[in-house]
Design a protein around this motif. Structure first.
Motif, short mmCIF file in Angstrom:
data_model
loop_
_atom_site.label_atom_id
_atom_site.label_comp_id
_atom_site.label_asym_id
_atom_site.label_seq_id
_atom_site.Cartn_x
_atom_site.Cartn_y
_atom_site.Cartn_z
N ALA A 1 1.10 -0.97 -0.02
CA ALA A 1 0.06 -0.34 0.16
C ALA A 1 1.20 1.34 -0.19
O ALA A 1 0.67 2.13 -0.97
CB ALA A 1 -1.27 -0.12 1.56
N ALA A 2 1.72 1.11 0.78
CA ALA A 2 2.86 2.28 0.72
C ALA A 2 3.42 2.36 -0.42
O ALA A 2 3.43 3.91 -1.07
CB ALA A 2 3.66 2.29 2.01
N ALA B 1 2.89 -0.95 -10.45
CA ALA B 1 4.35 -0.41 -10.90
C ALA B 1 5.23 -0.88 -9.68
O ALA B 1 6.66 0.10 -9.91
CB ALA B 1 3.89 1.05 -11.58
N PHE B 2 4.39 -1.21 -8.35
CA PHE B 2 5.93 -1.15 -7.29
C PHE B 2 6.97 -1.95 -7.15
O PHE B 2 5.76 -2.96 -7.50
CB PHE B 2 4.84 -0.75 -6.26
CG PHE B 2 5.98 -0.88 -4.49
CD1 PHE B 2 7.06 0.28 -4.53
CD2 PHE B 2 5.59 -2.24 -4.36
CE1 PHE B 2 7.47 0.07 -3.17
CE2 PHE B 2 6.43 -2.07 -2.88
CZ PHE B 2 7.43 -1.41 -2.49
#
Length: 164
Positions: free
Chosen positions: A25-26, A121-122
Motif C-alpha cells: 500500500a505504501a 508499478a511498485f
C-alpha cells in the motif's frame, strides 16, 4: 564484476501476516505514514539497516531519504538477523548458469534470487540491487532438486574424467 549475493533465513509467514500489505500500500500510494507507524509500534524489535542496532526514539535521524524503500528495509529487520548472512557471495551467478542447463521445478533464478514482491508499478527493492523471497513451502522441493542435481553433476563429471 559480479555483485555479492546475500541471503538470510526470513520469517515469510510473519512478514506476510504483518507487513506485506503495508509495504505494498505504501509503495503504490507513496505514503510512508503506515510504515513509520509500524516501525514506531515495533520499537525494540526493529534494527537500523546501517548499524544493526535496535532503533531508539531518534531513529528517523538515521534515514537517508525516508522513502518507502528505505523504511521497508528498516521494518523488515524484524523478520531476519542481519548477522546471519548465508549468501553465496560472488559464486551465485555461476550457480544460476548451472541451474539453467538442468531441469528444475522453478525458474532457475528463483533458487538463488527469490521472487520479487511487486504490485502494479511498485517493486520492493530497498537496496536498489534486487531482492527476492524464497518461500518456506518451496524449500523441500528446492533441496531435493539441488541434492539430485549435484548427484547428477558429480556422476557426469566422474564419467567424463574416468571414462572418456
Amino acid at each position: 564484476m559480479s555483485m555479492e549475493h546475500k541471503a538470510f533465513i526470513f520469517d515469510t509467514v510473519g512478514f506476510n501476516k504483518d507487513l506485506r500489505e503495508i509495504i505494498i500500500a505504501a509503495g503504490i500510494t507513496n505514503d510512508t505514514g503506515s510504515l513509520k507507524s509500524f516501525i514506531t509500534e515495533n520499537m525494540g524489535k526493529v534494527r537500523s539497516i546501517y548499524t544493526g542496532e535496535l532503533l531508539n526514539a531518534g531513529w528517523e535521524e538515521e534515514l537517508e531519504n525516508g522513502g518507502v524503500q528505505e523504511l521497508s528495509d528498516f521494518a523488515m529487520t524484524i523478520y531476519y538477523s542481519q548477522e546471519e548472512d548465508l549468501g553465496l557471495y560472488y559464486a551465485w551467478d555461476s550457480l544460476i548458469e548451472t541451474l539453467q542447463v538442468t531441469s528444475t521445478r522453478f525458474h532457475p533464478e528463483y533458487y538463488i534470487l527469490g521472487r520479487a514482491l511487486e504490485s502494479g508499478a511498485f517493486r520492493l527493492d530497498p537496496g536498489g540491487m534486487g531482492m527476492g523471497f524464497v518461500y518456506a513451502e518451496d524449500i523441500p522441493f528446492i533441496c531435493n532438486e539441488l541434492i539430485h542435481g549435484l548427484s547428477t553433476l558429480n556422476q557426469t563429471a566422474f564419467l567424463r574424467d574416468n571414462l572418456l
